[in-house]
Scaffold this active site. Sequence first.
Site, PDB file in Angstrom:
ATOM      1  N   GLU A 320      84.021  67.447  -9.066  1.00 53.57           N
ATOM      2  CA  GLU A 320      82.887  66.573  -9.387  1.00 53.57           C
ATOM      3  C   GLU A 320      81.878  67.250 -10.320  1.00 53.57           C
ATOM      4  O   GLU A 320      80.725  67.442  -9.945  1.00 53.57           O
ATOM      5  CB  GLU A 320      82.174  66.183  -8.089  1.00 53.57           C
ATOM      6  CG  GLU A 320      83.055  65.408  -7.143  1.00 53.57           C
ATOM      7  CD  GLU A 320      82.425  65.203  -5.773  1.00 53.57           C
ATOM      8  OE1 GLU A 320      82.825  64.252  -5.085  1.00 53.57           O
ATOM      9  OE2 GLU A 320      81.541  65.996  -5.388  1.00 53.57           O
ATOM     10  N   PRO A 321      82.273  67.604 -11.518  1.00 46.10           N
ATOM     11  CA  PRO A 321      81.308  68.238 -12.413  1.00 46.10           C
ATOM     12  C   PRO A 321      80.285  67.233 -12.931  1.00 46.10           C
ATOM     13  O   PRO A 321      80.632  66.116 -13.326  1.00 46.10           O
ATOM     14  CB  PRO A 321      82.188  68.740 -13.574  1.00 46.10           C
ATOM     15  CG  PRO A 321      83.343  67.790 -13.589  1.00 46.10           C
ATOM     16  CD  PRO A 321      83.586  67.393 -12.150  1.00 46.10           C
ATOM     17  N   ARG A 360      62.696  71.210 -14.159  1.00 40.84           N
ATOM     18  CA  ARG A 360      63.565  72.284 -13.643  1.00 40.84           C
ATOM     19  C   ARG A 360      62.919  73.672 -13.742  1.00 40.84           C
ATOM     20  O   ARG A 360      63.153  74.521 -12.907  1.00 40.84           O
ATOM     21  CB  ARG A 360      64.915  72.263 -14.367  1.00 40.84           C
ATOM     22  CG  ARG A 360      65.706  70.967 -14.110  1.00 40.84           C
ATOM     23  CD  ARG A 360      67.150  71.066 -14.559  1.00 40.84           C
ATOM     24  NE  ARG A 360      67.894  71.970 -13.715  1.00 40.84           N
ATOM     25  CZ  ARG A 360      68.172  73.223 -14.026  1.00 40.84           C
ATOM     26  NH1 ARG A 360      67.786  73.708 -15.188  1.00 40.84           N
ATOM     27  NH2 ARG A 360      68.838  73.977 -13.188  1.00 40.84           N
ATOM     28  N   CYS A 391      48.289  67.910 -16.406  1.00 41.71           N
ATOM     29  CA  CYS A 391      47.131  68.587 -15.821  1.00 41.71           C
ATOM     30  C   CYS A 391      47.585  69.507 -14.705  1.00 41.71           C
ATOM     31  O   CYS A 391      47.359  69.241 -13.517  1.00 41.71           O
ATOM     32  CB  CYS A 391      46.150  67.555 -15.312  1.00 41.71           C
ATOM     33  SG  CYS A 391      45.461  66.630 -16.662  1.00 41.71           S
ATOM     34  N   GLU A 392      48.240  70.571 -15.095  1.00 43.28           N
ATOM     35  CA  GLU A 392      48.792  71.483 -14.111  1.00 43.28           C
ATOM     36  C   GLU A 392      49.208  72.754 -14.845  1.00 43.28           C
ATOM     37  O   GLU A 392      49.936  72.682 -15.843  1.00 43.28           O
ATOM     38  CB  GLU A 392      50.015  70.800 -13.478  1.00 43.28           C
ATOM     39  CG  GLU A 392      50.682  71.623 -12.456  1.00 43.28           C
ATOM     40  CD  GLU A 392      51.063  70.820 -11.210  1.00 43.28           C
ATOM     41  OE1 GLU A 392      50.522  69.719 -10.988  1.00 43.28           O
ATOM     42  OE2 GLU A 392      51.894  71.325 -10.474  1.00 43.28           O
TER      43      GLU A 392
HETATM   44  N1  LLP Z   1      79.099  66.846  -6.016  1.00 43.88           N
HETATM   45  C1  LLP Z   1      78.151  66.875  -5.071  1.00 43.88           C
HETATM   46  C2  LLP Z   1      78.484  66.466  -3.713  1.00 43.88           C
HETATM   47  C3  LLP Z   1      76.848  67.281  -5.387  1.00 43.88           C
HETATM   48  O1  LLP Z   1      75.913  67.295  -4.451  1.00 43.88           O
HETATM   49  C4  LLP Z   1      76.542  67.666  -6.715  1.00 43.88           C
HETATM   50  C5  LLP Z   1      75.195  68.097  -7.088  1.00 43.88           C
HETATM   51  C6  LLP Z   1      77.553  67.617  -7.675  1.00 43.88           C
HETATM   52  C7  LLP Z   1      78.832  67.215  -7.287  1.00 43.88           C
HETATM   53  C8  LLP Z   1      77.333  67.975  -9.117  1.00 43.88           C
HETATM   54  O2  LLP Z   1      76.925  69.277  -9.290  1.00 43.88           O
HETATM   55  P1  LLP Z   1      76.852  69.886 -10.786  1.00 43.88           P
HETATM   56  O3  LLP Z   1      78.267  69.982 -11.314  1.00 43.88           O
HETATM   57  O4  LLP Z   1      76.046  68.954 -11.612  1.00 43.88           O
HETATM   58  O5  LLP Z   1      76.211  71.201 -10.613  1.00 43.88           O
HETATM   59  N2  LLP Z   1      68.781  69.121  -9.506  1.00 43.88           N
HETATM   60  C9  LLP Z   1      69.483  70.391  -9.499  1.00 43.88           C
HETATM   61  C10 LLP Z   1      70.947  70.218  -9.183  1.00 43.88           C
HETATM   62  C11 LLP Z   1      71.197  69.513  -7.883  1.00 43.88           C
HETATM   63  C12 LLP Z   1      72.644  69.265  -7.679  1.00 43.88           C
HETATM   64  C13 LLP Z   1      72.859  68.365  -6.525  1.00 43.88           C
HETATM   65  N3  LLP Z   1      74.229  68.074  -6.282  1.00 43.88           N
HETATM   66  C14 LLP Z   1      69.271  71.074 -10.850  1.00 43.88           C
HETATM   67  O6  LLP Z   1      68.563  70.546 -11.690  1.00 43.88           O
HETATM   68  O7  LLP Z   1      69.790  72.176 -11.072  1.00 43.88           O
END
Ligand code: LLP
Length: 463
Positions: A320-321, A360, A391-392
């Site tokens: 799941e990328p 982020r 404003c931070e």
């Molecule tokens: N599958 C599941 C069950 C997940 O919870 C996530 C991400 C992904 C796949 C995808 O992960 P990726 O390949 O995009 O790393 N907001 C944070 C990232 C939170 C990810 C949450 N779950 C950031 O900005 O780094």
Amino acid sequence: MSRSAHPAGPRHADVLTEGHYSAPAADLNVLDEKVWSRTVTRDADGALTVGGIGVARLAEEFGTPAYFLDESDFRARCRAWSEAFGPDADVFYAGKAFLCRAVVRWLQEEGLHLDVCSGGELTTALDAGMPAERIAFHGNNKTVAEIERAVEAGVGRIVLDSFQEIVRVAHIARSHGVRQRVQIRVTVGVEAHTHEFIATAHEDQKFGIALADGQAAEAVRRALALDSLELIGIHSHIGSQIFDMAGFEVSARRVVQLLAEVRDEHGVELPEIDLGGGLGIAYTSDDDPREPHEIAKALSDIVTRECESAGLRTPRISVEPGRAIVGPTAFTLYEVGTIKPLEGLRTYVSVDGGMSDNIRTALYDAEYSVALVSRTSDAEPMLVRVVGKHCESGDIVVKDAFLPADLAPGDLIAVPATGAYCRSMASNYNHALRPPVVAVRDGGARVIVRRETEEDLLRLDVG
Ligand code: LLP
């Protein structure tokens, strides 16, 4: 997260005592292809172009701040992932990284599946015509209404995240007269080397059912006992922005061990495993991400080997990328508004966006690169902090970077690798208007998510 302190900044460096930053690149005009999307280059006048269109034209037509998404790069990355994993595996794009209807259509055209984690993402996917059987539905606390919609739509799988949810989904499936395909999300006890808030496979956190104390085996027992559930496999996601494959390998090994235990106890060989997302991308020149074919090979080798030694048929693998597909494909374009040099410290460069379009840096201490893109410059490098207009004082976009010392108000600067988790985590803080996402391809540019307007803000404020 991954940079080393470097004492060699040519300006301010003699007095600079804190901060982690790399030396400035030998030539600040060179765009490191590691962090920029594939069609990005500089034209004869030195301005950045993407998909063949120069940033001056993009800024004039679409305004700033704005996210520019390189569509052909996005599609190429989708294809690289699905070709790397081949016909015996499924690639689910994680919609939380960035989702809109155009993206859903690209995913379909490129043969990918889609992971959603809320009713809103599900609606977006279905509205854009993604076949429900190609959708996986995630979340640690899906509402009854969300589960009902997912079951009614006929999603290909619901990933069960708790004991309550096993019963809840079974009940809803039964009342709809369907047998719902499900996976169980387990926590495999791996400490992923990433920020604490985005690591998810250690046991002390909200996601999944622990393998270690037999909870996951108990969840399998309960799911197998319910006629309205078809348990198709086990799911593990260990975290996000991870470079080290070791965590994924441990996770794969432990999931296969569970499959062997399930076979021994129930005489059932579960046909699928999902190893989640989480693969890291390059935000700065110091990051070295893996290519999809290396990741695919490492994961399928370990699963095949472990299954052979356990005497199991190799299950179908899915991944799941999210970030690894969309992250590198977009940059955020800003206009420089004010410049505040602090002698002996650094120069603050304020842009027309900030933490509302990229949270982020403030949230995870994330590192980004930045470049002057409306022109080139031969001026010496100056150490800057790129900040927003909120404003931070924590409203920082790029904590430490180098820009040419002749930077001036009105210049355009761009932050690469903002395709993932920037627009999707954008906010209206200070009643900022969330920026548009513009897809650029082969000399054409079109808005795929429009800029918010003040009318949008007032529409929700019902007085
Ligand atoms: N599958 C599941 C069950 C997940 O919870 C996530 C991400 C992904 C796949 C995808 O992960 P990726 O390949 O995009 O790393 N907001 C944070 C990232 C939170 C990810 C949450 N779950 C950031 O900005 O780094």
